[in-house]
Design an enzyme around this catalytic site. Structure first.
Site, PDB file in Angstrom:
ATOM      1  N   ASP B  91       0.869  -1.168   0.000  1.00 26.79           N
ATOM      2  CA  ASP B  91       0.000   0.000   0.000  1.00 26.79           C
ATOM      3  C   ASP B  91       0.915   1.230   0.000  1.00 26.79           C
ATOM      4  O   ASP B  91       2.053   1.181   0.471  1.00 26.79           O
ATOM      5  CB  ASP B  91      -0.906  -0.025   1.237  1.00 26.79           C
ATOM      6  CG  ASP B  91      -2.015   1.012   1.124  1.00 26.79           C
ATOM      7  OD1 ASP B  91      -2.118   1.673   0.065  1.00 26.79           O
ATOM      8  OD2 ASP B  91      -2.772   1.168   2.093  1.00 26.79           O
ATOM      9  N   GLY B  93       0.621   3.951   1.646  1.00 28.91           N
ATOM     10  CA  GLY B  93       0.785   4.610   2.925  1.00 28.91           C
ATOM     11  C   GLY B  93      -0.037   5.881   3.045  1.00 28.91           C
ATOM     12  O   GLY B  93      -0.001   6.541   4.083  1.00 28.91           O
ATOM     13  N   GLY B 222     -11.051   3.457   1.129  1.00 26.40           N
ATOM     14  CA  GLY B 222     -11.938   4.323   1.903  1.00 26.40           C
ATOM     15  C   GLY B 222     -13.235   3.688   2.347  1.00 26.40           C
ATOM     16  O   GLY B 222     -14.159   4.390   2.757  1.00 26.40           O
ATOM     17  N   ASP B 272      -7.671  -7.713   1.707  1.00 31.92           N
ATOM     18  CA  ASP B 272      -6.707  -7.772   2.809  1.00 31.92           C
ATOM     19  C   ASP B 272      -7.433  -7.270   4.036  1.00 31.92           C
ATOM     20  O   ASP B 272      -8.361  -6.458   3.933  1.00 31.92           O
ATOM     21  CB  ASP B 272      -5.504  -6.870   2.560  1.00 31.92           C
ATOM     22  CG  ASP B 272      -5.833  -5.410   2.833  1.00 31.92           C
ATOM     23  OD1 ASP B 272      -6.508  -4.782   1.996  1.00 31.92           O
ATOM     24  OD2 ASP B 272      -5.459  -4.893   3.914  1.00 31.92           O
ATOM     25  N   CYS B 310     -10.477 -27.659   9.972  1.00 31.13           N
ATOM     26  CA  CYS B 310      -9.301 -26.860   9.620  1.00 31.13           C
ATOM     27  C   CYS B 310      -8.027 -27.704   9.625  1.00 31.13           C
ATOM     28  O   CYS B 310      -7.771 -28.462  10.555  1.00 31.13           O
ATOM     29  CB  CYS B 310      -9.161 -25.700  10.601  1.00 31.13           C
ATOM     30  SG  CYS B 310      -7.725 -24.679  10.250  1.00 31.13           S
TER      31      CYS B 310
END
Lengths: 378, 378
Positions: B91, B93, B222, B272, B310
């Site tokens: 990203d 930042g 956002g 993410d 799992c």
């Protein structure tokens, strides 16, 4: 014969041996990672195996308080509770009751204390401590003992040695009674613990008394509790030879790499210490060249592994620069990797020591190690 | 064609695809573990591989401040610095500069800000942010953007969208210039980021403007910044279709399992979120039946694994009772195992989603998951 000495050093009392337990052999000299609360801090069982651990420690006082005996029994014992199949040695918790509990007092039959966690009051007898460890399924277990502070008056130490002797006898009796009830407990190995502070006379006396009880192995407790290093070595040098040569000797809670080699030369076979994990969590790693304080600025761009010779995951995968970044950024992975590395280093140090004894080159090995290793921060 | 849609759901906009990078293929929909400070908290690269991760995230703002660009360049880039060979998405930042820095102000050419670590002052331009990510060797990188708070006035959002658009254009130019200098940078993929807060008109406008710049992929930023869940779904449902169907769509920082499935149905490919690791560290685990708060007393003797279905190391090796003990005792291993489990759960959830899309049963899969999964603590 649960213990067999396979090789002896010609110059010193160092020896290599095998301790047989129902969960596997322990090749001595051996370093045992400390898993006080049923976990070697930050590491998994598979990482411990990778590091070469053949046996780990846990602690009766801590586990008795949390999660409690019922939870561990319910899980089928400590091994299945924590997911570790190899031998476990449990300390009795005597040291913790007298050092960690908010309050402790020896009563007629045992010791009353207050939990350091929640202040609750408890009373444990030597018999109960044996039963707890048997119900945990410990492979090697310790009798309740009293470890005096350093320094302590001779009269205080004397009283404490006498108490520890009485408790050792009662512990052995309790274990025998359990074996009569259920033959399976016969495979659990009860050690005796030699106390006596730093008083030579009392150390010898304590050792002599315990020999009468004929334990299959002997621990040396109450050292590395604040006394000078030379005094520790001195007391060790007169306690170890007082113990039977054919039985395993375990020096509790010791220590730094050079201390380990000294103790091996005195005939000690088993070691445990929180140093590798505790120091690892705080960013200090042990290498063949000495200690590194990873937070130091000089490692900021150091692309070398922690130790060129180390086969651990941290050394195979990461640089000092990356480890420094993790510690600098307060990232948990730093403590994890440094703990893994340090345990690998300590375990391998004693494995290499063992090989050196087998190959009749312990003296040269120790000299070479000491030459490279800088106890000061390198 | 770096992205190929291989399967489309008949009823919704869900699709399966492959994003090709020079460090390997990413099969979408995909969950990307967050490694903000060049480490997915508490986990090693080999554990991430075991969990099925094909790509991880890191963060330019954080790495620029610590350990700094020079250290990472010196290590040969971010992959070798952190020991991760597969793709990394960084990203820009922007989000952190405006949310985390002690101070930030947009100046003529870029943004001035004060480090949240040491208060030092910095000035970054969109061009510099591109160059930094290229020097990290990021496989997928993001342009500097501005993410407004929720709620924000329409005029504030409008200004921010305009700024983000300008910066996106300058970022693309900077990347083109780098490619002209050094052809190797061509393999790094620069996404555009659609902002616009919760203002439908501005979301559409932002998407339209970015399409003119023809990015190889688009991120939706956002969202999940405090707005109600319904509003997030609404904004997503009008933003996603405004992006080209043949390019990958990445919904930044979202979210909980049910949000992921909703977003997949809207045509999102990449996700993410810090939820698996952050919640794991605090003792909350995700299972096919819902969330478990491991500190609760009801798990004290629960010998079941976290999730029967799992395959992770924690579930193969340990019980809920043991995990509870670790959290109760403040042992780091608890957060480690719970993080590993949660990441495995999130990664596998999207892998299963992908298989369901391929096998034309996304609708049934989603219904079944939602039926079993209890968003309330189970």
């Amino acid at each position: 014969m649960i213990f067999q000495v396979t090789h002896r050093d010609a110059r010193t009392s160092a020896r290599a041996g095998v301790l047989k337990t129902s969960r596997g052999e322990i090749h001595t000299p051996v370093f045992m990672p400390v898993g006080t609360q049923a976990t070697v801090k930050a590491l998994t069982s598979r990482e411990l195996l990778e590091a070469g651990a053949e046996v780990i420690l846990s602690n009766t006082y801590h586990l008795y308080l949390r999660p409690g005996v019922k939870v561990i029994e319910g899980a089928g014992g400590l091994h299945s509770f924590m997911g570790w199949d190899k031998p476990i040695l449990t300390d009795s918790g005597g040291f913790q009751i007298f050092s960690l509990a908010a309050f402790s007092k020896v009563r007629k039959d045992g010791v009353e204390f207050q939990s350091h966690i929640d202040g609750s009051r408890h009373f444990l007898t030597p018999e109960e401590v044996v039963r707890i460890q048997c119900s945990f399924g410990s492979d090697i277990f310790m009798p309740l003992d009293e470890c005096v502070k350093y320094p302590s008056e001779e009269s205080v130490v004397e009283k404490s040695v006498e108490l520890t002797r009485q408790w050792a006898g009662r512990s052995k009796e309790a274990w025998r009674a359990l074996v009569r009830e259920d033959g399976r407990f016969e495979k659990n190995i009860l050690f005796g613990i030699v106390q006596g502070g730093t008083i030579a006379r009392l150390r010898k006396e304590a050792a002599r008394q315990l020999l009468d009880l004929d334990f299959p192995g002997y621990a040396i407790g109450g050292l590395s509790v604040g006394e000078p290093n030379e005094l520790m070595a001195e007391i060790l040098s007169l306690t170890a030879p007082a113990l039977p040569a054919e039985k395993p000797r375990y020096l509790m809670g010791v220590g730094m790499p050079l201390d380990l080699l000294e103790a091996v030369s005195q005939g000690v076979d088993m070691f445990d210490c929180v140093v590798p994990t505790r120091n690892g969590r705080h960013g200090t790693v042990f290498t063949s060249g000495g200690r590194l304080l990873l937070r130091e600025a000089k490692y900021v761009s150091d692309l070398r592994p922690l130790d060129e010779k180390c086969p651990c995951y941290a050394c195979r995968t990461h640089s000092r620069a990356y480890l420094r970044h993790l510690f600098n950024s307060e990232e948990h992975l730093g403590g994890r990797l440094a703990s893994l590395h340090n345990l690998t280093f300590f375990i391998q140090l004693l494995q290499s020591t063992r090989r050196a004894i087998e190959e009749k080159r312990f003296h040269e090995f120790r000299l070479a190690f000491e030459r490279n290793y800088n106890e000061e921060d390198s």
